[in-house]
Every structure is written in C-alpha cells, then in structure tokens.
Design an enzyme around this catalytic site. Structure first.
Site, PDB file in Angstrom:
ATOM      1  CE  LYS A 221      -3.230   2.927   0.401  1.00 41.90           C
ATOM      2  NZ  LYS A 221      -4.073   3.280  -0.748  1.00 41.90           N
ATOM      3  CB  CYS A 275      -3.536   8.364  -0.841  1.00 40.51           C
ATOM      4  SG  CYS A 275      -5.179   7.813  -0.651  1.00 40.51           S
TER       5      CYS A 275
HETATM    6  N1  SAJ Z   1      -1.724  14.544  -9.384  1.00 43.00           N
HETATM    7  C1  SAJ Z   1      -0.773  15.190 -10.173  1.00 43.00           C
HETATM    8  N2  SAJ Z   1      -0.300  14.551 -11.276  1.00 43.00           N
HETATM    9  C2  SAJ Z   1      -0.727  13.300 -11.631  1.00 43.00           C
HETATM   10  C3  SAJ Z   1      -1.686  12.662 -10.810  1.00 43.00           C
HETATM   11  C4  SAJ Z   1      -2.170  13.297  -9.687  1.00 43.00           C
HETATM   12  O1  SAJ Z   1      -0.366  16.315  -9.893  1.00 43.00           O
HETATM   13  O2  SAJ Z   1      -0.279  12.777 -12.654  1.00 43.00           O
HETATM   14  C5  SAJ Z   1      -2.192  15.201  -8.167  1.00 43.00           C
HETATM   15  C6  SAJ Z   1      -3.697  15.387  -8.110  1.00 43.00           C
HETATM   16  O3  SAJ Z   1      -4.067  16.631  -8.628  1.00 43.00           O
HETATM   17  C7  SAJ Z   1      -3.963  15.309  -6.609  1.00 43.00           C
HETATM   18  C8  SAJ Z   1      -2.903  14.360  -6.107  1.00 43.00           C
HETATM   19  O4  SAJ Z   1      -1.873  14.337  -7.089  1.00 43.00           O
HETATM   20  O5  SAJ Z   1      -3.787  16.568  -5.998  1.00 43.00           O
HETATM   21  C9  SAJ Z   1      -3.392  12.944  -5.874  1.00 43.00           C
HETATM   22  O6  SAJ Z   1      -4.069  12.566  -7.033  1.00 43.00           O
HETATM   23  P1  SAJ Z   1      -4.473  11.003  -7.279  1.00 43.00           P
HETATM   24  O7  SAJ Z   1      -4.987  10.912  -8.678  1.00 43.00           O
HETATM   25  O8  SAJ Z   1      -3.355  10.144  -6.900  1.00 43.00           O
HETATM   26  O9  SAJ Z   1      -5.753  10.822  -6.345  1.00 43.00           O
HETATM   27  P2  SAJ Z   1      -5.805  10.166  -4.907  1.00 43.00           P
HETATM   28  O10 SAJ Z   1      -5.006  10.911  -3.920  1.00 43.00           O
HETATM   29  O11 SAJ Z   1      -7.242   9.960  -4.586  1.00 43.00           O
HETATM   30  O12 SAJ Z   1      -5.088   8.797  -5.163  1.00 43.00           O
HETATM   31  C10 SAJ Z   1      -5.769   7.608  -5.036  1.00 43.00           C
HETATM   32  C11 SAJ Z   1      -4.726   6.650  -4.655  1.00 43.00           C
HETATM   33  N3  SAJ Z   1      -5.418   5.432  -4.399  1.00 43.00           N
HETATM   34  C12 SAJ Z   1      -5.328   4.923  -3.178  1.00 43.00           C
HETATM   35  O13 SAJ Z   1      -4.595   5.363  -2.317  1.00 43.00           O
HETATM   36  C13 SAJ Z   1      -6.136   3.749  -2.941  1.00 43.00           C
HETATM   37  C14 SAJ Z   1      -3.738   6.468  -5.762  1.00 43.00           C
HETATM   38  O14 SAJ Z   1      -2.837   5.417  -5.418  1.00 43.00           O
HETATM   39  C15 SAJ Z   1      -4.414   6.084  -7.025  1.00 43.00           C
HETATM   40  O15 SAJ Z   1      -3.465   6.018  -8.080  1.00 43.00           O
HETATM   41  C16 SAJ Z   1      -5.451   7.139  -7.370  1.00 43.00           C
HETATM   42  O16 SAJ Z   1      -6.373   7.237  -6.263  1.00 43.00           O
HETATM   43  C17 SAJ Z   1      -6.221   6.644  -8.588  1.00 43.00           C
HETATM   44  O17 SAJ Z   1      -5.812   7.064  -9.673  1.00 43.00           O
HETATM   45  O18 SAJ Z   1      -7.111   5.814  -8.406  1.00 43.00           O
END
Ligand code: SAJ
Length: 444
Positions: A221, A275
C-alpha cells in the site's frame, strides 16, 4: 470461535460485521457488506454523521456514483446501523478498522485515532473475532502497535482472536467503483486467517485478492503511493526545466510518452489528498531505525510540495509583466479541493498556494463549486481581481466562458496550474495566459 466456524458465518452472510470509522473508506465499505446481506454496525464518533447515515443519506459531498442509492437501501433495510457506541460491537464476529492515519509536520504518523479505536475495541472484542485494519499504516505497525493493543488481558492472536491488514484503494469520486473492481492484498496473521479474509472480501470485490503476510500488505500500500508521488515529482521537475528552457512540458510529455515503456505523469499545481502526500512518509517511517538513508522518496515529496508556491510565483511574475505589484493585487484562486470534481480538501495544494500569495501581500479570494465555503458566484468573485489562478481541473472550469471571466477581472491575467485551458483559447478571450511548465505567453 474456531476459524472454520467464522468461515461458515462468512459464507452464509450471517457473520455480524463492525466497521470503525465511517469516512471516505469506512462508509462505502460498511454499505457494501450490508448490501451483501451482512448485518453491519458502523462506529462513527461524529454524532451528526451518525444521524445522516441512519437516515439513509451520505455525509460525503462530492460526486460519488451509486453511494447515495446504496446507503438509502441498506439504511431502510436496517442492514447498516451507525452509532457512536462501541458497546454495539460486542456481538461482532468481524471488525474492520477504517480510521484516519495522518502524518504530522515532521512526517511522523499520528496514530491517535487508530490507538483510540483499538483501545475501545479491545474492551468489547468478541472471543474468536477477526479484526482487519484497512487504514494505511507504516510497515511494521501491525506487529508493533496493532497486535499489542489487542493482545490485552491474556488474549492471544490466532487463539482468542484473528488479525489481518487489508489496505483499501479508494479514490474520491470512485469510492464504490474502486472498492469493487481493484485488487487487494490480504495480509493475514496466519495463512488460515488470510483464507477467511479472502472469502469475506470475495463477496464484494471482483478482482484479485492476494494472500500475503502483514508487512507485505503494509509495504504494497505505501509503496504504490510512494511510486505515484515519485512519478508526479519527476513530471513536476521536468515542468520547471521546461519553463526555464522556454519549452512546453505538455508537448514534451506527450512526445516522451510516445516512447515505449514511458508513462510520464501530469505536472501541476501540487499533490494533495489523503494518500499520496502521506504514504511515502509512512513507508519511510517503517525503516526509521534502520540507518538506511532514503534520498529519492523524500526528494520527491520536496519537489511536489514546491509546486503550490511555484503557482504563487507564476502569479507574481504574470502581474509584474504588466507592471502590477502582487503586494497590492487581489487574486482569485479557482479550486480548493485537492482533486477535480471532489469536495475533499485534505492536504489541498490550494491551501499552500493561498498562504504563499498572502505572504507576498496579495489579497486572496477563493472559489470552488464543490466546497460549501467557496461555492459563491465565480464571476462576482472575479470582479476586482487582478489575476485568476486555476489550481484544480473541475469540469466546471473546463467549460468556463473565458470571455466572461476576462470581462469580470480587473486585469486580464490567467495562471493555469492544471492545463485546464489552452493559450489559444485564453488569448482569444483577451487574457494573458501562464501555464505551469510553459514559458509565460506573450513574453517569449
Ligand atoms: N496529481 C498530479 N499529477 C498526476 C496525478 C495526480 O499532480 O499525474 C495530483 C492530483 O491533482 C492530486 C494528487 O496528485 O492533488 C493525488 O491525485 P491522485 O490521482 O493520486 O488521487 P488520490 O489521492 O485519490 O489517489 C488515489 C490513490 N489510491 C489509493 O490510495 C487507494 C492512488 O494510489 C491512485 O493512483 C489514485 O487514487 C487513482 O488514480 O485511483
């Protein structure tokens, strides 16, 4: 109760399930097991949320497809009952723990909620029950903190109770979808415990359930999110390079990803949420006493934490380019949630950007269609502002009338932290456009 009796109760959906913590994870988890036919008791310390949930509604604001309907169904069938009273867990054969596990400003896990839940649970835990920690925890926490908290009063794991770790993979906006369709590691305190856990989760998860030991589950995780954080940091560092080189990261990224086995992530205004900003530090905490010097994982955090302040700097530069001092400017920040189309503001990069702007002397107004405190009229907020800074790619912004925004603003400056717009569209609307990862338009 021997494990095979518990297995039978799982297979006949007659086991009574408790879920501690009815937040973004616990609430959909509780509802899903209730939908699978189990009688579920949800423990929630916030009384207002207890009432909302028992009325069949969701206290989660953002778009969560299917959650409201599911909650209405399981509340009316009384399969899910929320309460603040731990005593109601005393008949539970299975207890899932879904409480927050944040890290503090020194990147140390704050396990108060977990410890309080374990302490209360230890006082009512039914003999032979299975306890599963679903919260994200540092590697080593099951053995070092959870086990001792439950092995009280002579109680012994794998004899008087069973213990597992099954991290969740939810994402705001896709809570139910992720819980149902993403594979999960099933960390059992014994292989037999893992087997019962797999039988339980197989009733709600249509994906692989991989039996492992506790530390492997804890590592999978935290590593999967540290991996994402490092990937995003790489994209952000290249974005900063492109700004210096007068190039466009969005073009560079697209072409880099044409190369096989490349998957450059999205640069942007920062990394927020419950996360990604936290889990790398939980991973690092697991090896805190080993003397192993971690360099890449902390550095990635530093790069990502730099980006919201960089958005403030891009705003200062864009204002300066038209002779406006940021110290006398009024700035509209668009987007306060950490993720598009969500109300979740935890660890929001906007908070850091707003602090930086205020430190530069700017007056700041905030808009976010999903956050109650900030969902007033965008164009009214924009009136009298000298710049608009987009921090979140809400769908509402993607379809924004830029001409109307330009007319509302006092100075026509748009700073884009998520590539919501294009320079062509912005300039067509008469806006001076700055995009993270691309030199300021009109100045190259
Ligand atoms: N972000 C970026 N660039 C990217 C992707 C995300 O700047 O390429 C930023 C987003 O704007 C946000 C943050 O990062 O502020 C997190 O974004 P996220 O897409 O990772 O969303 P989370 O935080 O909800 O991540 C969750 C995580 N899942 C779990 O912890 C179970 C992550 O591991 C998953 O990859 C993501 O969901 C998903 O894509 O499902």
């Amino acid at each position: 109760m021997p494990l095979n009796d518990l297995l039978k109760k799982v297979q006949t959906s007659t086991a009574r399930i408790g879920v501690i913590g009815l937040g973004y994870v616990g609430l959909p988890v509780a509802a899903m097991f209730a939908e699978a036919g189990f009688s579920v008791t949800g423990i929630e310390i916030r009384e207002d949320r207890v009432a909302v949930i028992n009325s069949g509604k969701s206290p989660i604001e953002g778009d969560e497809p299917g959650l409201n309907d599911l909650l209405a169904r399981v509340a009316s069938s009384r399969k899910l009952h929320a309460t603040s009273n731990y005593q109601e867990l005393q008949d539970c054969d299975i207890v899932l723990i879904d409480v927050e596990t944040p890290v503090d400003e020194h990147h140390i896990p704050r396990y108060q909620a977990l410890q309080a839940a374990l302490k209360s649970l230890a006082g009512v835990l039914k003999s032979g029950a299975l306890v599963v920690v679903e919260s994200t925890i540092a590697p080593g926490t099951m053995r070092g903190l959870v086990l001792p908290a439950l092995e009280t009063g002579g109680r012994k794991v794998n004899r008087d109770f069973y213990l597992g770790n099954c991290p969740e993979r939810v994402m705001p906006g896709r809570l139910l979808q992720n819980l149902r369709t993403l594979s999960r590691v099933v960390g059992g305190g014994s292989p037999e415990t893992a087997d019962v856990m797999k039988a339980l989760y197989a009733l709600v998860v249509q994906a692989d359930l991989d039996a492992v030991d506790w530390v492997t589950a804890e590592l999978v995780k935290t590593v999967e999110n540290a991996y994402r954080d490092v990937q995003i940091a790489f994209a952000n560092e290249v974005a900063l390079i492109c700004e210096q080189m007068g190039a466009d990261i969005w073009q560079v990224r697209g072409l880099v990803n044409k190369s096989p086995f490349r998957n450059m992530h999205l640069p942007g205004a920062g990394v927020g949420g419950h996360c990604i900003p936290k889990d790398p530090w939980l991973l690092a905490y697991g090896v805190r006493d080993s003397g192993l010097p971690l360099r890449l994982i902390p550095a990635a955090r530093e790069v990502n934490e730099w980006m919201p302040g960089h958005m403030a700097e891009l705003t200062r530069a864009a204002l300066a380019a038209v002779g406006k001092e940021i110290s006398s400017a009024r700035v509209l920040v668009m987007g306060y949630a950490y993720l598009e189309n969500s109300d979740d503001t935890r660890n929001s990069p906007s908070e850091t950007a707003i602090r930086s702007l205020k430190e530069m002397g700017a007056q700041v107004v905030v808009h976010d269609p999903y956050v109650a405190e900030y969902n007033s009229d965008l164009f009214e907020l924009a009136a009298g502002c000298d710049a608009a800074v987009v921090m979140v790619k809400h769908d509402l912004y993607s379809s924004l009338d830029l001409g109307k925004l330009k007319s509302a603003l006092r100075l026509p400056i748009l700073v884009d932290g998520r590539a919501v717009f294009t320079s062509e569209a912005a300039e067509k609307a008469g806006l001076r456009y700055s995009l993270v990862g691309k030199a300021v338009s009109g100045t190259e």
